[in-house]
Design a protein around this motif. Structure first.
Motif, PDB file in Angstrom:
ATOM      1  N   ALA A 271       0.827  -1.204   0.000  1.00 51.78           N
ATOM      2  CA  ALA A 271       0.000   0.000   0.000  1.00 51.78           C
ATOM      3  C   ALA A 271       0.860   1.251   0.000  1.00 51.78           C
ATOM      4  N   ASP A 272       1.939   1.247   0.809  1.00 55.03           N
ATOM      5  CA  ASP A 272       2.819   2.408   0.874  1.00 55.03           C
ATOM      6  C   ASP A 272       3.462   2.687  -0.480  1.00 55.03           C
ATOM      7  N   ALA A 273       3.755   1.635  -1.201  1.00 56.52           N
ATOM      8  CA  ALA A 273       4.383   1.808  -2.520  1.00 56.52           C
ATOM      9  C   ALA A 273       3.448   2.487  -3.515  1.00 56.52           C
ATOM     10  N   LEU A 274       2.149   2.359  -3.271  1.00 59.44           N
ATOM     11  CA  LEU A 274       1.155   2.950  -4.179  1.00 59.44           C
ATOM     12  C   LEU A 274       0.782   4.378  -3.811  1.00 59.44           C
ATOM     13  N   THR A 275       0.929   4.719  -2.529  1.00 60.74           N
ATOM     14  CA  THR A 275       0.414   5.997  -2.052  1.00 60.74           C
ATOM     15  C   THR A 275       1.272   7.133  -2.568  1.00 60.74           C
ATOM     16  N   VAL A 276       0.660   8.001  -3.343  1.00 65.59           N
ATOM     17  CA  VAL A 276       1.332   9.188  -3.872  1.00 65.59           C
ATOM     18  C   VAL A 276       0.504  10.388  -3.472  1.00 65.59           C
ATOM     19  N   PRO A 277       0.969  11.240  -2.546  1.00 60.67           N
ATOM     20  CA  PRO A 277       0.174  12.390  -2.129  1.00 60.67           C
ATOM     21  C   PRO A 277      -0.183  13.265  -3.321  1.00 60.67           C
ATOM     22  N   THR A 278      -1.445  13.651  -3.410  1.00 65.96           N
ATOM     23  CA  THR A 278      -1.909  14.516  -4.493  1.00 65.96           C
ATOM     24  C   THR A 278      -3.103  15.320  -4.030  1.00 65.96           C
ATOM     25  N   ALA A 279      -3.141  16.572  -4.477  1.00 66.96           N
ATOM     26  CA  ALA A 279      -4.272  17.444  -4.116  1.00 66.96           C
ATOM     27  C   ALA A 279      -5.538  17.026  -4.819  1.00 66.96           C
ATOM     28  N   GLN A 280      -5.397  16.144  -5.820  1.00 64.47           N
ATOM     29  CA  GLN A 280      -6.569  15.746  -6.611  1.00 64.47           C
ATOM     30  C   GLN A 280      -7.137  14.404  -6.179  1.00 64.47           C
ATOM     31  N   ALA A 281      -6.654  13.832  -5.114  1.00 65.52           N
ATOM     32  CA  ALA A 281      -7.113  12.498  -4.696  1.00 65.52           C
ATOM     33  C   ALA A 281      -8.597  12.519  -4.401  1.00 65.52           C
ATOM     34  N   ALA A 282      -9.297  11.495  -4.878  1.00 61.68           N
ATOM     35  CA  ALA A 282     -10.748  11.380  -4.672  1.00 61.68           C
ATOM     36  C   ALA A 282     -11.016  10.630  -3.382  1.00 61.68           C
ATOM     37  N   PRO A 283     -12.206  10.827  -2.777  1.00 64.06           N
ATOM     38  CA  PRO A 283     -12.547  10.072  -1.568  1.00 64.06           C
ATOM     39  C   PRO A 283     -12.500   8.572  -1.832  1.00 64.06           C
ATOM     40  N   VAL A 284     -11.903   7.828  -0.951  1.00 63.39           N
ATOM     41  CA  VAL A 284     -11.777   6.387  -1.131  1.00 63.39           C
ATOM     42  C   VAL A 284     -13.018   5.702  -0.575  1.00 63.39           C
ATOM     43  N   GLY A 285     -13.488   4.661  -1.291  1.00 67.64           N
ATOM     44  CA  GLY A 285     -14.631   3.897  -0.819  1.00 67.64           C
ATOM     45  C   GLY A 285     -15.948   4.367  -1.382  1.00 67.64           C
ATOM     46  N   LYS A 286     -15.926   5.429  -2.185  1.00 64.39           N
ATOM     47  CA  LYS A 286     -17.140   5.934  -2.811  1.00 64.39           C
ATOM     48  C   LYS A 286     -17.087   5.614  -4.292  1.00 64.39           C
ATOM     49  N   PRO A 287     -18.140   4.998  -4.866  1.00 61.66           N
ATOM     50  CA  PRO A 287     -18.094   4.620  -6.272  1.00 61.66           C
ATOM     51  C   PRO A 287     -17.863   5.811  -7.180  1.00 61.66           C
ATOM     52  N   ALA A 288     -17.101   5.582  -8.240  1.00 63.82           N
ATOM     53  CA  ALA A 288     -16.883   6.615  -9.245  1.00 63.82           C
ATOM     54  C   ALA A 288     -18.145   6.790 -10.078  1.00 63.82           C
ATOM     55  N   THR A 289     -18.307   7.995 -10.607  1.00 61.67           N
ATOM     56  CA  THR A 289     -19.508   8.278 -11.402  1.00 61.67           C
ATOM     57  C   THR A 289     -19.186   8.507 -12.861  1.00 61.67           C
ATOM     58  N   GLY A 290     -17.916   8.379 -13.247  1.00 60.54           N
ATOM     59  CA  GLY A 290     -17.517   8.708 -14.612  1.00 60.54           C
ATOM     60  C   GLY A 290     -18.077   7.763 -15.640  1.00 60.54           C
ATOM     61  N   LYS A 291     -18.122   8.263 -16.889  1.00 59.64           N
ATOM     62  CA  LYS A 291     -18.562   7.439 -18.011  1.00 59.64           C
ATOM     63  C   LYS A 291     -17.419   6.547 -18.454  1.00 59.64           C
ATOM     64  N   ARG A 292     -17.752   5.551 -19.256  1.00 53.28           N
ATOM     65  CA  ARG A 292     -16.725   4.672 -19.775  1.00 53.28           C
ATOM     66  C   ARG A 292     -15.910   5.406 -20.829  1.00 53.28           C
ATOM     67  N   PRO A 293     -14.722   4.883 -21.177  1.00 50.60           N
ATOM     68  CA  PRO A 293     -13.885   5.510 -22.197  1.00 50.60           C
ATOM     69  C   PRO A 293     -14.443   5.289 -23.589  1.00 50.60           C
ATOM     70  N   SER A 294     -13.898   6.009 -24.562  1.00 48.03           N
ATOM     71  CA  SER A 294     -14.265   5.779 -25.955  1.00 48.03           C
ATOM     72  C   SER A 294     -13.824   4.383 -26.367  1.00 48.03           C
ATOM     73  N   PRO A 295     -14.508   3.709 -27.299  1.00 45.69           N
ATOM     74  CA  PRO A 295     -15.722   4.184 -27.958  1.00 45.69           C
ATOM     75  C   PRO A 295     -16.932   4.175 -27.045  1.00 45.69           C
ATOM     76  N   ARG A 296     -17.841   5.123 -27.255  1.00 51.70           N
ATOM     77  CA  ARG A 296     -18.969   5.270 -26.354  1.00 51.70           C
ATOM     78  C   ARG A 296     -19.958   4.131 -26.464  1.00 51.70           C
ATOM     79  N   ARG A 297     -20.066   3.546 -27.668  1.00 50.97           N
ATOM     80  CA  ARG A 297     -20.978   2.412 -27.862  1.00 50.97           C
ATOM     81  C   ARG A 297     -20.163   1.179 -28.144  1.00 50.97           C
ATOM     82  N   SER A 298     -20.440   0.091 -27.464  1.00 52.03           N
ATOM     83  CA  SER A 298     -19.750  -1.160 -27.745  1.00 52.03           C
ATOM     84  C   SER A 298     -20.341  -1.786 -28.992  1.00 52.03           C
ATOM     85  N   ARG A 299     -19.521  -2.611 -29.649  1.00 52.33           N
ATOM     86  CA  ARG A 299     -20.021  -3.296 -30.854  1.00 52.33           C
ATOM     87  C   ARG A 299     -21.008  -4.378 -30.471  1.00 52.33           C
TER      88      ARG A 299
END
Length: 301
Positions: A271-299
């Motif tokens: 865990a320590d190896a992964l932790t990189v302090p950043t002002a942009q860190a999102a709350p941990v344990g809360k689901p992300a709300t972002g959309k999927r990456p392109s392409p927007r429609r799957s085949r």
């Protein structure tokens, strides 16, 4: 010698093939020979609307209706012409007339839904969705109705979820997913709605579906890990969380959530190896709300 019926069949074939000039000429020749031929009047009226002469098309279709007042398809196409002219109240009356004559006319329920959307008022989406559901009950394979209903439910479900109306969002997204199981963004939103409703185990299934459809869908991988951890499966959560970090090694939420999962398992060094302090860190344990990456429609298969 070609009969009227043979000429009409050929004209309609040309019309459906998009050869409008040839079809128009043949319809006109039929009407020269038989001025009150209702099918030629009807189809030539439809064609006139398709090439931007809706008012002239209405004149022709009105003549056809006078000859065949009980023909539901003629009333429906007259309503379509009116819709194209933005005469929506008259179009609605036309659709109602067509459906009174033929209640199982699925295409007309669909066209009426498109007209309802054209009003762009507060009830447009709800009203159109109800009409499209009616069309699909009659003809489940009607693709224009299915595609438009999926789009409406997807957008409405997203809006409801974003504004905290979880239960109605669930209803929209479950229905949308049943109509289009190959859409990863719908599966992802459904996972978020299920998670918000406390149905964590069900959300795992939805997030897995989204990730199976789009393997580089970072938010789905992240949320799958969160959902697995929330269902007391921290070991299983590591796999999608590692995958999320592989998709975007610099993503703060992915790194922080994986680090939190590793700490919960007593693997502090990793865990320590992964932790990189950043002002942009999102709350941990809360689901992300972002959309999927392109392409927007799957085949689709």
């Amino acid at each position: 010698m070609t009969t009227i019926l043979e000429a009409l069949t050929l004209a309609l074939d040309l019309h459906l093939a998009g050869r409008f000039g040839e079809a128009q000429e043949l319809y006109t020749r039929i009407l020269d020979a038989e001025p009150e031929q209702p099918d030629a009047l009807h189809y030539l009226g439809v064609l006139a609307g398709q090439i931007g002469h809706g008012d002239f098309g209405l004149t022709l279709i009105d003549k056809a209706i006078a000859l065949r007042p009980e023909a539901a398809d003629i009333h429906a196409n007259r309503a379509n012409l009116l819709r194209g002219l933005n005469r929506l109240d008259e179009a609605e009356a036309g659709y109602r007339r067509a459906l009174a004559l033929r209640p199982d006319f699925a295409e007309t329920w669909t066209d009426r839904a498109f007209a309802r959307l054209g009003r762009n008022d507060a009830g447009a989406t709800d009203g159109a969705a109800d009409l499209l559901e009616r069309a699909l009950r009659i003809e489940p394979s009607l693709e224009p109705a299915r595609e438009k209903l999926v789009a409406l439910l997807h957008a409405r479900g997203r809006l409801r979820l974003e504004t905290g109306r979880v239960t109605p969002a669930l209803a929209d997204l479950i229905r949308a997913a049943s109509l289009d199981p190959q859409d990863a963004d719908i599966a992802f939103l459904l996972g978020n709605a299920l998670f918000a409703a406390g149905l964590r185990a069900d959300s795992v299934i939805a997030f897995r579906n989204a990730l199976a459809l789009v393997p580089d869908f970072l938010s789905a991988a992240l949320n799958l890990g969160i959902a697995l951890a929330a269902t007391n499966r921290p070991d299983a959560a590591l796999t999608p969380l590692h995958h999320a970090v592989r998709i975007d090694p610099a993503h703060p939420a992915a790194r922080d959530t994986l680090a939190l999962a590793l700490r919960s398992l007593g693997r502090a060094a990793e865990a320590d190896a992964l932790t990189v302090p950043t002002a942009q860190a999102a709350p941990v344990g809360k689901p992300a709300t972002g959309k999927r990456p392109s392409p927007r429609r799957s085949r689709k298969s």
